[in-house]
Write a protein that holds these residues in place. Structure first.
Motif, PDB file in Angstrom:
ATOM      1  N   GLN A  85      -0.187  -4.179  -7.705  1.00  0.00           N
ATOM      2  CA  GLN A  85       0.482  -5.301  -8.354  1.00  0.00           C
ATOM      3  C   GLN A  85       1.821  -5.580  -7.659  1.00  0.00           C
ATOM      4  OE1 GLN A  85       0.677  -3.907 -12.402  1.00  0.00           O
ATOM      5  NE2 GLN A  85      -1.513  -4.198 -12.779  1.00  0.00           N
TER       6      GLN A  85
ATOM      7  N   GLN B  93      -2.155  -0.566 -11.147  1.00  0.00           N
ATOM      8  CA  GLN B  93      -3.009  -0.042 -12.209  1.00  0.00           C
ATOM      9  C   GLN B  93      -3.772   1.155 -11.669  1.00  0.00           C
ATOM     10  OE1 GLN B  93      -5.715  -2.433 -15.030  1.00  0.00           O
ATOM     11  NE2 GLN B  93      -7.159  -1.616 -13.532  1.00  0.00           N
TER      12      GLN B  93
ATOM     13  N   THR C  63       4.458  -0.312 -19.103  1.00  0.00           N
ATOM     14  CA  THR C  63       3.947   0.750 -18.235  1.00  0.00           C
ATOM     15  C   THR C  63       3.953   2.088 -18.978  1.00  0.00           C
ATOM     16  OG1 THR C  63       6.151   1.183 -17.297  1.00  0.00           O
ATOM     17  CG2 THR C  63       4.732  -0.400 -16.139  1.00  0.00           C
TER      18      THR C  63
ATOM     19  N   ARG D 214       4.394  -1.081  -8.470  1.00  0.00           N
ATOM     20  CA  ARG D 214       3.638  -1.450  -9.662  1.00  0.00           C
ATOM     21  C   ARG D 214       2.154  -1.497  -9.314  1.00  0.00           C
ATOM     22  NH1 ARG D 214       6.322  -3.817 -14.119  1.00  0.00           N
ATOM     23  NH2 ARG D 214       4.214  -3.865 -14.963  1.00  0.00           N
TER      24      ARG D 214
ATOM     25  N   GLN E 226      -1.348   1.220 -16.691  1.00  0.00           N
ATOM     26  CA  GLN E 226      -0.383   0.450 -15.916  1.00  0.00           C
ATOM     27  C   GLN E 226       0.814   1.355 -15.632  1.00  0.00           C
ATOM     28  OE1 GLN E 226      -0.897  -2.741 -14.896  1.00  0.00           O
ATOM     29  NE2 GLN E 226      -2.900  -2.764 -15.900  1.00  0.00           N
TER      30      GLN E 226
END
Length: 335
Positions: free
Chosen positions: A297, A181, A277, A179, A190
């Motif tokens: 993330q 950005q 996402t 995960r 995202q």
């Protein structure tokens, strides 16, 4: 007064053979042989490879010692070794060893030597040990051409950095869902995926090509299935298929970029669109004026590594920002 040639230091990079790695694991050659033969493999091939490589190292040491001051360096020590500004580096292949040495140099010339041309093709290994006697003095006198190679660079907001000759991987250590950005040219997204690959011109025929070939194949097959369901038999779904295959062929041909190509290209592996996402920013160009920024993330196991060497990595966990762009230096391969 010493001659200019004798003032240069030559660094010979060598690696462990498969046999040596087995002995490290199983303590003795006999135990290694028992393990290999129990699996039905040919242990004599390991012995032959080891013998040929050792002879190549011995011959290279003899030739290089006659040309200047020589230092022998094992592959595992390369990341922490400080190369001198005037050093000349000789790598006794395969190709992967050349790439994984080049990224630690600061534009010192690198000579790729194929220790066993009968075994290894060696795209980055244009020379044999026999070439060293004439080749190295010419390199030390700057009388040989070099081919420049564009490198990628990942820089974290804590100051750490890592270079890549073929590619960089950004994701989770176990290649499970990552995960982060993504930001490129003012566009933010995202994402959740199995990682991002950033490729150089040299790496364009490697990992990048395989990812894009797989994606093109999926699109082509999906188009054929869709045509079979939505188009009448007279319309000829084969026409749709052939058109897609043609486009796939053209895109594949365009992947072969020059080693000094001024841009990098990124691909997102298996992006997963969801409520939180997206999967729009999945392929693109990175230039000197347009870097790629990635903010992690991932609470744990986030990594950035280069050229397939997972043991030499940057930690990339929650809150860390990586700026991916062109390196300020270039590799220099003797040709």
């Amino acid at each position: 007064m010493s001659s200019p040639v004798s003032e240069n230091k030559i660094i010979l990079i060598k690696r462990k053979t498969r046999l040596e790695e087995l002995v490290v694991r199983y303590n003795t050659i006999q135990q290694a042989q028992f393990y290999i033969e129990r699996l039905g493999a040919d242990f004599s091939d390991y012995l032959s490879e080891d013998f040929t490589y050792r002879k190549a190292v011995e011959a290279a040491v003899t030739e290089l010692s006659a040309a200047g001051r020589l230092q022998l360096l094992d592959r595992q020590h390369v990341p922490n070794f400080i190369f001198g500004e005037r050093d000349t580096v000789v790598v006794l292949g395969q190709d992967g060893l050349v790439a994984n040495t080049l990224k630690y140099l600061r534009e010192q010339p690198l000579i790729g030597v194929n220790p066993d041309p009968q075994r290894w093709d060696g795209v980055l290994l244009p020379f044999t040990v026999k070439d060293l006697r004439q080749l190295v003095p010419e390199v030390l006198r700057s009388q040989r051409q070099v081919r420049e190679v564009t490198l990628a660079r990942a820089e974290l907001n804590d100051g750490q950095s890592l270079y890549g000759v073929n590619d960089l991987f950004i994701g989770r250590r176990t290649h499970v869902s990552a995960r982060y950005q993504l930001e490129l040219n003012g566009t933010l997204e995202q994402q959740s995926s199995s990682g991002i690959i950033v490729s150089t011109g040299m790496g364009s025929t490697g990992w990048l090509k395989s990812v894009l070939a797989g994606a093109a194949g999926i699109v082509s097959q999906a188009a054929q299935w869709q045509a079979a369901n939505l188009v009448t038999a007279s319309a000829g779904p084969e026409a749709h298929a052939s058109a897609n295959v043609g486009r796939q062929h053209e895109s594949g041909a365009a992947l072969k970029l020059a080693w000094d190509h001024p841009d990098l290209y990124f691909t997102v592996r298996e992006p997963f669109p969801s409520r939180t996402t997206s999967a729009d920013l999945v392929f693109g160009r990175i230039s000197s004026s347009m870097p790629l920024r990635i903010t992690s993330q991932m609470p744990e196991d986030g990594v950035i590594f280069s050229d397939g060497v997972e043991s030499d990595y940057l930690e990339f966990n929650s809150g860390v920002e990586a700026t991916i762009g062109l390196a300020e230096k270039r590799g220099r391969l003797v040709i």
